[in-house]
Write a protein that holds these residues in place. Structure first.
Motif, PDB file in Angstrom:
ATOM      1  N   ALA A  12     -11.673   8.607   2.409  1.00  0.00           N
ATOM      2  CA  ALA A  12     -12.824   7.888   2.953  1.00  0.00           C
ATOM      3  C   ALA A  12     -14.129   8.640   2.686  1.00  0.00           C
ATOM      4  CB  ALA A  12     -12.635   7.658   4.453  1.00  0.00           C
ATOM      5  N   ARG A  13     -14.535   8.609   1.433  1.00  0.00           N
ATOM      6  CA  ARG A  13     -15.817   9.188   1.034  1.00  0.00           C
ATOM      7  C   ARG A  13     -16.743   8.049   0.619  1.00  0.00           C
ATOM      8  NH1 ARG A  13     -12.300  11.163  -2.364  1.00  0.00           N
ATOM      9  NH2 ARG A  13     -13.540  10.458  -4.136  1.00  0.00           N
ATOM     10  N   PRO A  14     -18.002   8.066   1.034  1.00  0.00           N
ATOM     11  CA  PRO A  14     -18.922   6.997   0.618  1.00  0.00           C
ATOM     12  C   PRO A  14     -18.988   6.896  -0.905  1.00  0.00           C
ATOM     13  CG  PRO A  14     -19.908   8.332   2.341  1.00  0.00           C
ATOM     14  CD  PRO A  14     -18.640   9.019   1.936  1.00  0.00           C
ATOM     15  N   LEU A  60      -7.734   4.098   6.355  1.00  0.00           N
ATOM     16  CA  LEU A  60      -8.834   4.995   6.008  1.00  0.00           C
ATOM     17  C   LEU A  60      -9.609   5.463   7.244  1.00  0.00           C
ATOM     18  CD1 LEU A  60     -10.265   3.130   2.899  1.00  0.00           C
ATOM     19  CD2 LEU A  60      -9.021   5.291   2.892  1.00  0.00           C
ATOM     20  N   GLY A  61      -9.478   4.730   8.338  1.00  0.00           N
ATOM     21  CA  GLY A  61     -10.207   5.074   9.551  1.00  0.00           C
ATOM     22  C   GLY A  61     -11.663   4.652   9.483  1.00  0.00           C
ATOM     23  N   VAL A  62     -11.933   3.526   8.810  1.00  0.00           N
ATOM     24  CA  VAL A  62     -13.304   3.022   8.688  1.00  0.00           C
ATOM     25  C   VAL A  62     -13.337   1.565   9.138  1.00  0.00           C
ATOM     26  CG1 VAL A  62     -13.853   4.583   6.777  1.00  0.00           C
ATOM     27  CG2 VAL A  62     -13.008   2.293   6.279  1.00  0.00           C
ATOM     28  N   ALA A  63     -14.549   1.033   9.270  1.00  0.00           N
ATOM     29  CA  ALA A  63     -14.710  -0.370   9.629  1.00  0.00           C
ATOM     30  C   ALA A  63     -14.404  -1.249   8.424  1.00  0.00           C
ATOM     31  CB  ALA A  63     -16.134  -0.633  10.111  1.00  0.00           C
ATOM     32  N   GLY A  79     -10.368  -8.150  -8.663  1.00  0.00           N
ATOM     33  CA  GLY A  79      -9.022  -8.564  -8.321  1.00  0.00           C
ATOM     34  C   GLY A  79      -8.889  -9.507  -7.153  1.00  0.00           C
ATOM     35  N   ALA A  80      -9.881 -10.334  -6.896  1.00  0.00           N
ATOM     36  CA  ALA A  80      -9.818 -11.253  -5.759  1.00  0.00           C
ATOM     37  C   ALA A  80      -8.618 -12.187  -5.834  1.00  0.00           C
ATOM     38  CB  ALA A  80     -11.104 -12.062  -5.661  1.00  0.00           C
ATOM     39  N   SER A  81      -8.202 -12.550  -7.043  1.00  0.00           N
ATOM     40  CA  SER A  81      -7.075 -13.470  -7.160  1.00  0.00           C
ATOM     41  C   SER A  81      -5.855 -12.828  -7.819  1.00  0.00           C
ATOM     42  CB  SER A  81      -7.487 -14.710  -7.960  1.00  0.00           C
ATOM     43  OG  SER A  81      -7.869 -14.342  -9.266  1.00  0.00           O
ATOM     44  N   GLY A  82      -5.880 -11.528  -8.016  1.00  0.00           N
ATOM     45  CA  GLY A  82      -4.749 -10.842  -8.638  1.00  0.00           C
ATOM     46  C   GLY A  82      -4.093  -9.849  -7.696  1.00  0.00           C
ATOM     47  N   ARG A  83      -3.027  -9.236  -8.165  1.00  0.00           N
ATOM     48  CA  ARG A  83      -2.321  -8.243  -7.350  1.00  0.00           C
ATOM     49  C   ARG A  83      -2.965  -6.879  -7.420  1.00  0.00           C
ATOM     50  NH1 ARG A  83       4.026  -8.571  -8.066  1.00  0.00           N
ATOM     51  NH2 ARG A  83       3.703  -6.760  -6.787  1.00  0.00           N
ATOM     52  N   ASP A  84      -3.613  -6.566  -8.542  1.00  0.00           N
ATOM     53  CA  ASP A  84      -4.303  -5.286  -8.697  1.00  0.00           C
ATOM     54  C   ASP A  84      -5.746  -5.458  -8.274  1.00  0.00           C
ATOM     55  OD1 ASP A  84      -2.061  -3.913  -9.763  1.00  0.00           O
ATOM     56  OD2 ASP A  84      -2.415  -4.895 -11.689  1.00  0.00           O
ATOM     57  N   LYS A  85      -6.161  -4.665  -7.288  1.00  0.00           N
ATOM     58  CA  LYS A  85      -7.500  -4.788  -6.721  1.00  0.00           C
ATOM     59  C   LYS A  85      -8.208  -3.446  -6.745  1.00  0.00           C
ATOM     60  CE  LYS A  85      -5.859  -8.410  -3.681  1.00  0.00           C
ATOM     61  NZ  LYS A  85      -6.303  -9.496  -4.474  1.00  0.00           N
ATOM     62  N   LEU A  86      -9.523  -3.489  -6.737  1.00  0.00           N
ATOM     63  CA  LEU A  86     -10.338  -2.285  -6.676  1.00  0.00           C
ATOM     64  C   LEU A  86     -11.355  -2.464  -5.564  1.00  0.00           C
ATOM     65  CD1 LEU A  86     -10.942   0.472  -7.984  1.00  0.00           C
ATOM     66  CD2 LEU A  86     -12.664  -0.699  -9.376  1.00  0.00           C
ATOM     67  N   PHE A  87     -11.330  -1.547  -4.593  1.00  0.00           N
ATOM     68  CA  PHE A  87     -12.256  -1.579  -3.466  1.00  0.00           C
ATOM     69  C   PHE A  87     -13.209  -0.404  -3.570  1.00  0.00           C
ATOM     70  CE2 PHE A  87      -8.662  -3.946  -1.772  1.00  0.00           C
ATOM     71  CZ  PHE A  87      -9.280  -4.959  -1.060  1.00  0.00           C
ATOM     72  N   ARG A  88     -14.431  -0.611  -3.064  1.00  0.00           N
ATOM     73  CA  ARG A  88     -15.399   0.470  -2.954  1.00  0.00           C
ATOM     74  C   ARG A  88     -15.723   0.657  -1.479  1.00  0.00           C
ATOM     75  NH1 ARG A  88     -19.995  -1.062  -5.826  1.00  0.00           N
ATOM     76  NH2 ARG A  88     -20.772  -2.012  -3.929  1.00  0.00           N
ATOM     77  N   LEU A  89     -15.805   1.898  -1.070  1.00  0.00           N
ATOM     78  CA  LEU A  89     -16.158   2.230   0.304  1.00  0.00           C
ATOM     79  C   LEU A  89     -17.654   2.482   0.359  1.00  0.00           C
ATOM     80  CD1 LEU A  89     -15.120   2.832   3.154  1.00  0.00           C
ATOM     81  CD2 LEU A  89     -14.865   5.194   2.462  1.00  0.00           C
ATOM     82  N   ASP A  90     -18.372   1.647   1.083  1.00  0.00           N
ATOM     83  CA  ASP A  90     -19.840   1.783   1.199  1.00  0.00           C
ATOM     84  C   ASP A  90     -20.213   2.683   2.347  1.00  0.00           C
ATOM     85  OD1 ASP A  90     -20.247   0.076  -0.949  1.00  0.00           O
ATOM     86  OD2 ASP A  90     -20.202  -1.680   0.333  1.00  0.00           O
TER      87      ASP A  90
END
Length: 85
Positions: free
Chosen positions: A10-12, A62-65, A74-85
């Motif tokens: 959980a790093r910005p 992650l302990g974040v909101a 990857g909104a419609s696929g199985r492989d997704k990528l998220f960014r922590l803001d």
């Protein structure tokens, strides 16, 4: 069952790769050796229900909101990528 403690990720600005398994028997978050998190959700992949469960489980691990996670790919696929803001 509690998700694993992934607070060290959980790093910005961190980008988190995820492989999702919808319609699983139970919700689970599993770190993998290749650096990709495996997330199993019981929700069906219709109308964004599975994505909402993935965000909920990932945020808890992650302990974040939930609002701090942004789906980049990857909104419609199985492989997704998220960014922590």
């Amino acid at each position: 069952m509690r998700p694993p403690d992934l607070s060290h990720l959980a790093r910005p600005g961190a980008e988190i790769a995820v492989r999702v398994t919808p319609r699983a028997a139970r919700n689970a978050v599993t770190p993998a050796e290749d650096g990709v998190l495996r997330i199993a959700v019981t929700a069906v992949p219709e109308g964004g229900k599975a994505n909402a469960e993935v965000v909920k489980l990932l945020a808890k691990a992650l302990g974040v909101a939930k609002t701090r996670l942004t789906l980049l790919r990857g909104a419609s696929g199985r492989d997704k990528l998220f960014r922590l803001d």
